[in-house]
Design a protein around this motif. Structure first.
Motif, PDB file in Angstrom:
ATOM      1  N   SER A   1      71.813  13.994  12.263  1.00 39.27           N
ATOM      2  CA  SER A   1      71.545  15.315  11.698  1.00 39.27           C
ATOM      3  C   SER A   1      71.451  15.254  10.181  1.00 39.27           C
ATOM      4  O   SER A   1      70.600  15.909   9.568  1.00 39.27           O
TER       5      SER A   1
ATOM      6  N   VAL B   1      70.560  12.641   8.372  1.00 39.17           N
ATOM      7  CA  VAL B   1      69.314  11.960   8.017  1.00 39.17           C
ATOM      8  C   VAL B   1      68.130  12.913   8.156  1.00 39.17           C
ATOM      9  O   VAL B   1      67.256  12.976   7.283  1.00 39.17           O
ATOM     10  N   CYS B   2      68.093  13.687   9.230  1.00 38.19           N
ATOM     11  CA  CYS B   2      67.006  14.662   9.417  1.00 38.19           C
ATOM     12  C   CYS B   2      67.017  15.705   8.311  1.00 38.19           C
ATOM     13  O   CYS B   2      65.958  16.107   7.811  1.00 38.19           O
TER      14      CYS B   2
ATOM     15  N   PHE C   1      63.674  16.124   1.367  1.00 39.34           N
ATOM     16  CA  PHE C   1      62.772  15.274   0.583  1.00 39.34           C
ATOM     17  C   PHE C   1      61.331  15.776   0.684  1.00 39.34           C
ATOM     18  O   PHE C   1      60.636  15.917  -0.318  1.00 39.34           O
ATOM     19  N   PHE C   2      60.879  16.071   1.914  1.00 34.95           N
ATOM     20  CA  PHE C   2      59.517  16.579   2.089  1.00 34.95           C
ATOM     21  C   PHE C   2      59.338  17.940   1.423  1.00 34.95           C
ATOM     22  O   PHE C   2      58.288  18.233   0.855  1.00 34.95           O
TER      23      PHE C   2
ATOM     24  N   LEU D   1      68.174  15.316   5.231  1.00 34.93           N
ATOM     25  CA  LEU D   1      67.737  14.681   3.990  1.00 34.93           C
ATOM     26  C   LEU D   1      66.224  14.449   3.980  1.00 34.93           C
ATOM     27  O   LEU D   1      65.576  14.644   2.950  1.00 34.93           O
ATOM     28  N   ILE D   2      65.680  14.044   5.094  1.00 36.09           N
ATOM     29  CA  ILE D   2      64.232  13.829   5.174  1.00 36.09           C
ATOM     30  C   ILE D   2      63.489  15.147   4.975  1.00 36.09           C
ATOM     31  O   ILE D   2      62.507  15.215   4.229  1.00 36.09           O
ATOM     32  N   SER D   3      63.948  16.208   5.622  1.00 37.94           N
ATOM     33  CA  SER D   3      63.279  17.496   5.470  1.00 37.94           C
ATOM     34  C   SER D   3      63.415  18.018   4.042  1.00 37.94           C
ATOM     35  O   SER D   3      62.471  18.588   3.497  1.00 37.94           O
TER      36      SER D   3
END
Length: 116
Positions: free
Chosen positions: A7, A9-10, A16-17, A12-14
């Motif tokens: 969760s 990681v998801c 970042f985008f 952080l990725i979102s």
């Protein structure tokens, strides 16, 4: 514990985008053509008070209403095929009759006529 890291990681990725797209979009915000309004083919440099045909709006609303009714009708048809009960068939018939009466009313009112 593994789902917590997944969760995180998801998230952080979102994030970042989000930051990347936000920075890219600010660069193009100053473009005059992209920031000007464009409504249904009207020239955006004229007044916004240009009259438009109310029949077009009415027909669009009628289309949306009956399109929604068809979306509600399709799963019902599949359920009638599985259940094969008289009550379900009668309910579907009543639903279709209400739709048919609505179409007849709109036709009688003249909402489908484009020429006066």
């Amino acid at each position: 514990m593994m789902s917590f890291y997944l969760s995180l990681v998801c998230l952080l990725i979102s994030f970042f985008f989000f930051l990347v797209f936000f920075m890219v979009s600010n660069r193009f915000m100053m473009d005059r053509e992209k920031s000007s309004p464009f409504e249904c083919g009207f020239d955006p440099e004229n007044s916004a008070r240009i009259p438009f045909s109310m029949r077009f709006f009415l027909l669009a609303v009628i289309f949306l209403v009956f399109d929604l009714e068809i979306v509600l009708l399709i799963p019902f048809v599949l359920y009638v095929g599985v259940s094969k009960s008289f009550g379900c068939l009668f309910t579907g018939f009543c639903f279709c009759m209400i739709l048919f009466i609505g179409v007849l009313y709109e036709w009688w009112e003249g909402s489908f006529n484009w020429i006066y």
